[in-house]
Scaffold this motif. Structure first.
Motif, PDB file in Angstrom:
ATOM      1  N   ALA A  38      19.168  -4.127  -1.796  1.00 27.00           N
ATOM      2  CA  ALA A  38      18.516  -5.206  -1.055  1.00 27.00           C
ATOM      3  C   ALA A  38      17.206  -4.748  -0.431  1.00 27.00           C
ATOM      4  CB  ALA A  38      19.457  -5.741   0.019  1.00 27.00           C
ATOM      5  N   MET A  39      17.150  -3.498   0.022  1.00 27.08           N
ATOM      6  CA  MET A  39      15.939  -2.970   0.654  1.00 27.08           C
ATOM      7  C   MET A  39      14.819  -2.735  -0.358  1.00 27.08           C
ATOM      8  SD  MET A  39      15.468   0.639   2.732  1.00 27.08           S
ATOM      9  CE  MET A  39      15.797   1.625   1.250  1.00 27.08           C
ATOM     10  N   LEU A  40      15.165  -2.325  -1.577  1.00 29.17           N
ATOM     11  CA  LEU A  40      14.164  -1.882  -2.546  1.00 29.17           C
ATOM     12  C   LEU A  40      13.678  -2.971  -3.491  1.00 29.17           C
ATOM     13  CD1 LEU A  40      15.592   1.638  -3.511  1.00 29.17           C
ATOM     14  CD2 LEU A  40      13.737   1.101  -1.915  1.00 29.17           C
ATOM     15  N   LEU A  41      14.380  -4.102  -3.570  1.00 26.91           N
ATOM     16  CA  LEU A  41      13.953  -5.166  -4.482  1.00 26.91           C
ATOM     17  C   LEU A  41      12.869  -6.030  -3.837  1.00 26.91           C
ATOM     18  CD1 LEU A  41      17.258  -6.532  -6.068  1.00 26.91           C
ATOM     19  CD2 LEU A  41      15.584  -4.990  -7.102  1.00 26.91           C
ATOM     20  N   PRO A 176      -4.924  -3.261  -6.951  1.00 26.29           N
ATOM     21  CA  PRO A 176      -5.457  -3.144  -5.592  1.00 26.29           C
ATOM     22  C   PRO A 176      -6.948  -3.472  -5.540  1.00 26.29           C
ATOM     23  CG  PRO A 176      -4.101  -1.246  -6.147  1.00 26.29           C
ATOM     24  CD  PRO A 176      -4.303  -2.011  -7.416  1.00 26.29           C
ATOM     25  N   GLN A 177      -7.358  -4.081  -4.435  1.00 29.54           N
ATOM     26  CA  GLN A 177      -8.749  -4.453  -4.187  1.00 29.54           C
ATOM     27  C   GLN A 177      -9.414  -3.355  -3.352  1.00 29.54           C
ATOM     28  OE1 GLN A 177     -11.998  -5.528  -3.871  1.00 29.54           O
ATOM     29  NE2 GLN A 177     -11.284  -7.630  -4.119  1.00 29.54           N
ATOM     30  N   PRO A 178     -10.586  -2.856  -3.757  1.00 34.89           N
ATOM     31  CA  PRO A 178     -11.212  -1.763  -3.003  1.00 34.89           C
ATOM     32  C   PRO A 178     -11.787  -2.182  -1.665  1.00 34.89           C
ATOM     33  CG  PRO A 178     -12.641  -2.483  -4.782  1.00 34.89           C
ATOM     34  CD  PRO A 178     -11.350  -3.201  -4.967  1.00 34.89           C
ATOM     35  N   GLU A 179     -11.888  -3.493  -1.421  1.00 34.86           N
ATOM     36  CA  GLU A 179     -12.477  -3.951  -0.167  1.00 34.86           C
ATOM     37  C   GLU A 179     -11.375  -4.410   0.792  1.00 34.86           C
ATOM     38  OE1 GLU A 179     -15.398  -6.786  -1.399  1.00 34.86           O
ATOM     39  OE2 GLU A 179     -16.535  -5.302  -2.528  1.00 34.86           O
ATOM     40  N   SER A 180     -11.602  -5.452   1.545  1.00 33.32           N
ATOM     41  CA  SER A 180     -10.681  -5.804   2.625  1.00 33.32           C
ATOM     42  C   SER A 180      -9.414  -6.495   2.150  1.00 33.32           C
ATOM     43  CB  SER A 180     -11.395  -6.698   3.646  1.00 33.32           C
ATOM     44  OG  SER A 180     -11.901  -7.863   3.005  1.00 33.32           O
ATOM     45  N   ASP A 181      -9.499  -7.317   1.114  1.00 33.84           N
ATOM     46  CA  ASP A 181      -8.318  -8.015   0.633  1.00 33.84           C
ATOM     47  C   ASP A 181      -7.379  -7.039  -0.062  1.00 33.84           C
ATOM     48  OD1 ASP A 181      -9.251 -10.423   1.576  1.00 33.84           O
ATOM     49  OD2 ASP A 181     -10.284 -10.915  -0.295  1.00 33.84           O
ATOM     50  N   PRO A 182      -6.045  -7.294  -0.017  1.00 34.79           N
ATOM     51  CA  PRO A 182      -5.111  -6.326  -0.609  1.00 34.79           C
ATOM     52  C   PRO A 182      -5.166  -6.249  -2.127  1.00 34.79           C
ATOM     53  CG  PRO A 182      -3.930  -8.238   0.238  1.00 34.79           C
ATOM     54  CD  PRO A 182      -5.343  -8.371   0.691  1.00 34.79           C
ATOM     55  N   TYR A 183      -5.470  -7.365  -2.835  1.00 35.95           N
ATOM     56  CA  TYR A 183      -5.438  -7.368  -4.295  1.00 35.95           C
ATOM     57  C   TYR A 183      -6.612  -8.160  -4.853  1.00 35.95           C
ATOM     58  CZ  TYR A 183      -0.636  -6.333  -2.996  1.00 35.95           C
ATOM     59  OH  TYR A 183       0.471  -5.806  -2.403  1.00 35.95           O
ATOM     60  N   PHE A 252       4.491  -8.959  -0.790  1.00 38.54           N
ATOM     61  CA  PHE A 252       4.636  -7.864  -1.742  1.00 38.54           C
ATOM     62  C   PHE A 252       4.046  -6.553  -1.217  1.00 38.54           C
ATOM     63  CE2 PHE A 252       3.216  -5.472  -5.544  1.00 38.54           C
ATOM     64  CZ  PHE A 252       4.458  -5.271  -6.125  1.00 38.54           C
ATOM     65  N   ALA A 253       3.179  -6.599  -0.235  1.00 35.97           N
ATOM     66  CA  ALA A 253       2.449  -5.411   0.218  1.00 35.97           C
ATOM     67  C   ALA A 253       3.339  -4.197   0.495  1.00 35.97           C
ATOM     68  CB  ALA A 253       1.605  -5.761   1.449  1.00 35.97           C
ATOM     69  N   PRO A 254       4.516  -4.311   1.137  1.00 37.85           N
ATOM     70  CA  PRO A 254       5.326  -3.113   1.387  1.00 37.85           C
ATOM     71  C   PRO A 254       5.847  -2.437   0.124  1.00 37.85           C
ATOM     72  CG  PRO A 254       6.001  -4.920   2.822  1.00 37.85           C
ATOM     73  CD  PRO A 254       5.092  -5.503   1.783  1.00 37.85           C
ATOM     74  N   TYR A 255       5.870  -3.156  -0.993  1.00 33.29           N
ATOM     75  CA  TYR A 255       6.437  -2.630  -2.239  1.00 33.29           C
ATOM     76  C   TYR A 255       5.360  -2.145  -3.210  1.00 33.29           C
ATOM     77  CZ  TYR A 255      10.190  -5.559  -0.377  1.00 33.29           C
ATOM     78  OH  TYR A 255      11.129  -6.140   0.441  1.00 33.29           O
ATOM     79  N   ALA A 256       4.099  -2.189  -2.808  1.00 36.21           N
ATOM     80  CA  ALA A 256       2.983  -2.038  -3.737  1.00 36.21           C
ATOM     81  C   ALA A 256       2.559  -0.598  -3.982  1.00 36.21           C
ATOM     82  CB  ALA A 256       1.783  -2.844  -3.230  1.00 36.21           C
ATOM     83  N   PHE A 257       3.404   0.381  -3.638  1.00 34.30           N
ATOM     84  CA  PHE A 257       2.978   1.772  -3.741  1.00 34.30           C
ATOM     85  C   PHE A 257       3.813   2.592  -4.718  1.00 34.30           C
ATOM     86  CE2 PHE A 257       1.866   0.023   0.370  1.00 34.30           C
ATOM     87  CZ  PHE A 257       0.501   0.250   0.382  1.00 34.30           C
ATOM     88  N   ILE A 258       4.573   1.904  -5.584  1.00 33.72           N
ATOM     89  CA  ILE A 258       5.434   2.650  -6.511  1.00 33.72           C
ATOM     90  C   ILE A 258       4.635   3.289  -7.642  1.00 33.72           C
ATOM     91  CG2 ILE A 258       7.513   1.324  -5.993  1.00 33.72           C
ATOM     92  CD1 ILE A 258       7.056  -0.323  -8.466  1.00 33.72           C
ATOM     93  N   LYS A 259       3.382   2.892  -7.824  1.00 37.60           N
ATOM     94  CA  LYS A 259       2.566   3.459  -8.909  1.00 37.60           C
ATOM     95  C   LYS A 259       1.677   4.610  -8.434  1.00 37.60           C
ATOM     96  CE  LYS A 259       0.633  -0.434 -10.186  1.00 37.60           C
ATOM     97  NZ  LYS A 259      -0.123  -1.432 -10.989  1.00 37.60           N
TER      98      LYS A 259
END
Length: 263
Positions: A38-41, A176-183, A252-259
Motif C-alpha cells: 500500500a505504501m509503495l504503489l 522531470p522539468q528542469p525549471e519550477s514545474d515538476p514535469y 505522483f511526486a513522492p513516487y517519482a524517484f525510482i529511476k
C-alpha cells in the motif's frame, strides 16, 4: 547512417514488439506485508488481494533490436480498473541502449548495473550489484516443488489458449522539468503486455536475499515468506505500452524517484 536519419531508416527501425530469443529467466515470488504494498504503489494503482512480490534475473542472448544484455527487476502485484497486473519498482540492465529505450518509451525504471546469471543442472541463480552493493541475490533448486503448498494457487500461472504465458505490467511514464514545474507533461499510467513462449519450464524452491542499499532499496519489500521459483527458457514478445490514465502531478511526486539515485 549518421546523426540524422532518413525516413526510410526511421520506418525500418520501428518494431511492433521487442522480441527476445532463447531468453533465460529465473523468477522468484514471495509474500510481503500488505502495508508495504500500500505504501509503495502510486495512485491510481490499488493493492492486489494477496501481497505478492516478485523479482527476476534474465539473460537475453539474441533480440530483434540488436542488443545482447542481462536484466533484473522487482515487481508488486497491483490492480487498475479491475485488472490485476504487476507494478515495476526497479529494472536494472547491463546495456545503455536497453536502459534508454525502456525508460523513455514506456516508463520502465531502468538503471545501469552489474548482473550475474548462472545455471548448473537443477541449480539456477543470479544477483544484481550497483555502487558496490550486491543488493539482490536469488537462487532456486529446480525440483518441481514450491516452497509452500499454496504457492501454485497464489501464482495462478494459467496459459493463454495458444499456450503462451501473458504478463501485464503497470508503469509510469514521466519526464522531470528542469525549471519550477515538476514535469514537462503530466505523468501517465502505462499498461504493457509481454507474452512468454517457453520451450523449457521448471519450478523450484526459492531463496531470496535482499540487502540494504540507499540507492536501490529493494530490501523495503520485506520477504515474509518465500513462495517459489520458476525457470524458463524460450522466446519473449514485449508489446508496446499504452497510456491508460493521466496521473495528478502532485500526487505522483513522492513516487517519482525510482529511476534515479536521490540519496
Amino acid at each position: 547512417m549518421g546523426f540524422v536519419k532518413s525516413f526510410q531508416e526511421i520506418i525500418a527501425a520501428i518494431k511492433p514488439t521487442g522480441e527476445f530469443y532463447d531468453a533465460e529467466m529465473l523468477t522468484v515470488f514471495w509474500e510481503t506485508r500488505p502495508e508495504i504494498v500500500a505504501m509503495l504503489l502510486p495512485p491510481p494503482l490499488k493493492p492486489a488481494p494477496f501481497p505478492l512480490a516478485m523479482a527476476f534475473v534474465a539473460q537475453y542472448p539474441d533480440t530483434n533490436f540488436g542488443l545482447v544484455y542481462k536484466e533484473s527487476a522487482l515487481f508488486l502485484r497491483a490492480v487498475y480498473n479491475g485488472e490485476e497486473g504487476s507494478f515495476c519498482l526497479s529494472m536494472p540492465v547491463t546495456d545503455d541502449m536497453a536502459m534508454a529505450a525502456g525508460r523513455e518509451l514506456v516508463g520502465l525504471p531502468k538503471k545501469m548495473a552489474e548482473i550475474h546469471f548462472e545455471k548448473d543442472n537443477e541449480y539456477v541463480g543470479g544477483w544484481t550489484k550497483r555502487r558496490e552493493v550486491r543488493f539482490m541475490e536469488i537462487k532456486a533448486k529446480l525440483n518441481n516443488s514450491f516452497n509452500t503448498a499454496e504457492a501454485e494457487k497464489i501464482l495462478n500461472m494459467t496459459p493463454e489458449k495458444d499456450g503462451a504465458l501473458k504478463a501485464v505490467s503497470f508503469l509510469f511514464r514521466y519526464f522531470p522539468q528542469p525549471e519550477s514545474d515538476p514535469y514537462d507533461l503530466n505523468p501517465w499510467l502505462m499498461r504493457q503486455e509481454t507474452l512468454f513462449r517457453p520451450r523449457e519450464m521448471a519450478f523450484g524452491q526459492a531463496e531470496i536475499i535482499l540487502r540494504e542499499s540507499k540507492n536501490d532499496p529493494w530490501a523495503e519489500v520485506e520477504v515474509v515468506k518465500p513462495l517459489g521459483a520458476v525457470y524458463t527458457r524460450g522466446d519473449n514478445f514485449m508489446g508496446q505500452g499504452q497510456a491508460v490514465a493521466k496521473v495528478d502531478a502532485l500526487q505522483f511526486a513522492p513516487y517519482a524517484f525510482i529511476k534515479m539515485d536521490m540519496s
